[in-house]
Design a protein around this motif. Structure first.
Motif, PDB file in Angstrom:
ATOM      1  N   ARG A   6       9.715 -38.256 -17.840  1.00 55.98           N
ATOM      2  CA  ARG A   6       8.464 -38.470 -17.117  1.00 55.98           C
ATOM      3  C   ARG A   6       7.745 -37.148 -16.893  1.00 55.98           C
ATOM      4  O   ARG A   6       6.540 -37.033 -17.086  1.00 55.98           O
ATOM      5  CB  ARG A   6       8.740 -39.146 -15.775  1.00 55.98           C
ATOM      6  CG  ARG A   6       7.464 -39.442 -15.003  1.00 55.98           C
ATOM      7  CD  ARG A   6       7.714 -40.081 -13.645  1.00 55.98           C
ATOM      8  NE  ARG A   6       8.455 -41.310 -13.756  1.00 55.98           N
ATOM      9  CZ  ARG A   6       9.637 -41.526 -13.175  1.00 55.98           C
ATOM     10  NH1 ARG A   6      10.196 -40.582 -12.445  1.00 55.98           N
ATOM     11  NH2 ARG A   6      10.247 -42.677 -13.302  1.00 55.98           N
ATOM     12  N   LYS A  30       6.191 -36.609  -9.462  1.00 57.67           N
ATOM     13  CA  LYS A  30       5.488 -37.299  -8.389  1.00 57.67           C
ATOM     14  C   LYS A  30       5.923 -36.817  -7.007  1.00 57.67           C
ATOM     15  O   LYS A  30       5.201 -36.973  -6.038  1.00 57.67           O
ATOM     16  CB  LYS A  30       5.737 -38.800  -8.489  1.00 57.67           C
ATOM     17  CG  LYS A  30       5.130 -39.421  -9.708  1.00 57.67           C
ATOM     18  CD  LYS A  30       5.384 -40.905  -9.733  1.00 57.67           C
ATOM     19  CE  LYS A  30       4.753 -41.513 -10.976  1.00 57.67           C
ATOM     20  NZ  LYS A  30       4.940 -42.952 -11.020  1.00 57.67           N
ATOM     21  N   ARG A  31       7.125 -36.265  -6.911  1.00 56.61           N
ATOM     22  CA  ARG A  31       7.675 -35.824  -5.630  1.00 56.61           C
ATOM     23  C   ARG A  31       8.168 -34.395  -5.743  1.00 56.61           C
ATOM     24  O   ARG A  31       8.533 -33.944  -6.811  1.00 56.61           O
ATOM     25  CB  ARG A  31       8.838 -36.721  -5.213  1.00 56.61           C
ATOM     26  CG  ARG A  31       8.428 -38.138  -4.961  1.00 56.61           C
ATOM     27  CD  ARG A  31       9.665 -38.999  -4.699  1.00 56.61           C
ATOM     28  NE  ARG A  31       9.270 -40.332  -4.338  1.00 56.61           N
ATOM     29  CZ  ARG A  31       9.122 -40.776  -3.103  1.00 56.61           C
ATOM     30  NH1 ARG A  31       9.367 -39.967  -2.094  1.00 56.61           N
ATOM     31  NH2 ARG A  31       8.739 -41.992  -2.858  1.00 56.61           N
ATOM     32  N   ARG A  77       6.194 -37.260  -1.471  1.00 55.55           N
ATOM     33  CA  ARG A  77       5.185 -37.448  -2.508  1.00 55.55           C
ATOM     34  C   ARG A  77       4.161 -36.331  -2.393  1.00 55.55           C
ATOM     35  O   ARG A  77       3.673 -36.017  -1.308  1.00 55.55           O
ATOM     36  CB  ARG A  77       4.504 -38.807  -2.360  1.00 55.55           C
ATOM     37  CG  ARG A  77       5.436 -39.931  -2.699  1.00 55.55           C
ATOM     38  CD  ARG A  77       4.780 -41.256  -2.965  1.00 55.55           C
ATOM     39  NE  ARG A  77       3.501 -41.515  -2.350  1.00 55.55           N
ATOM     40  CZ  ARG A  77       3.218 -42.611  -1.654  1.00 55.55           C
ATOM     41  NH1 ARG A  77       4.126 -43.529  -1.466  1.00 55.55           N
ATOM     42  NH2 ARG A  77       2.024 -42.781  -1.157  1.00 55.55           N
ATOM     43  N   GLU A 123       1.026 -35.913  -3.137  1.00 53.61           N
ATOM     44  CA  GLU A 123      -0.325 -36.163  -2.621  1.00 53.61           C
ATOM     45  C   GLU A 123      -0.354 -36.385  -1.110  1.00 53.61           C
ATOM     46  O   GLU A 123      -1.407 -36.393  -0.501  1.00 53.61           O
ATOM     47  CB  GLU A 123      -0.973 -37.358  -3.335  1.00 53.61           C
ATOM     48  CG  GLU A 123      -0.405 -38.707  -2.971  1.00 53.61           C
ATOM     49  CD  GLU A 123       0.759 -39.162  -3.830  1.00 53.61           C
ATOM     50  OE1 GLU A 123       1.172 -40.318  -3.673  1.00 53.61           O
ATOM     51  OE2 GLU A 123       1.260 -38.376  -4.645  1.00 53.61           O
TER      52      GLU A 123
END
Length: 95
Positions: free
Chosen positions: A17, A25-26, A73, A75
């Motif tokens: 990924r 993502k994290r 996360r 974001e």
């Protein structure tokens, strides 16, 4: 388990990924929080009642402040996440 004939290994999905999408993502962040007692490992880190991460490790300092290591996360770092309804302060990448 690792299967050298099949070509699979532990963490292969995360590596793939990251390689193909270009970013994870994290991330792991180091922060501080003021709590009366030590938080339970694995506790949810929330932002507006939504789980956005979890507590990996913590240690209590001399005062009621605890240093915490959380996976979060990316974001949601600037969204003022909380641990046990207390705001996590000064989150920074720990590596």
């Amino acid at each position: 388990a690792v299967n050298f004939k099949k070509g699979c290994y532990t963490g292969q999905e995360v590596v793939a990924r990251t390689h193909y999408l270009g970013k994870p993502k994290r991330r792991m962040y180091l922060g501080s929080v003021t709590l009366n007692k030590n938080p339970e490992l694995g506790s949810d880190v929330k932002e507006d009642d939504e789980k956005v991460g979890s507590l990996v490790n913590s240690y209590k300092q001399k005062n009621s402040e605890s240093k915490v290591l959380v996976e979060l996360r990316i974001e949601k770092v600037d969204a003022q996440p909380t641990l046990n309804e207390k705001e996590l302060l000064s989150l920074k990448i720990s590596y």
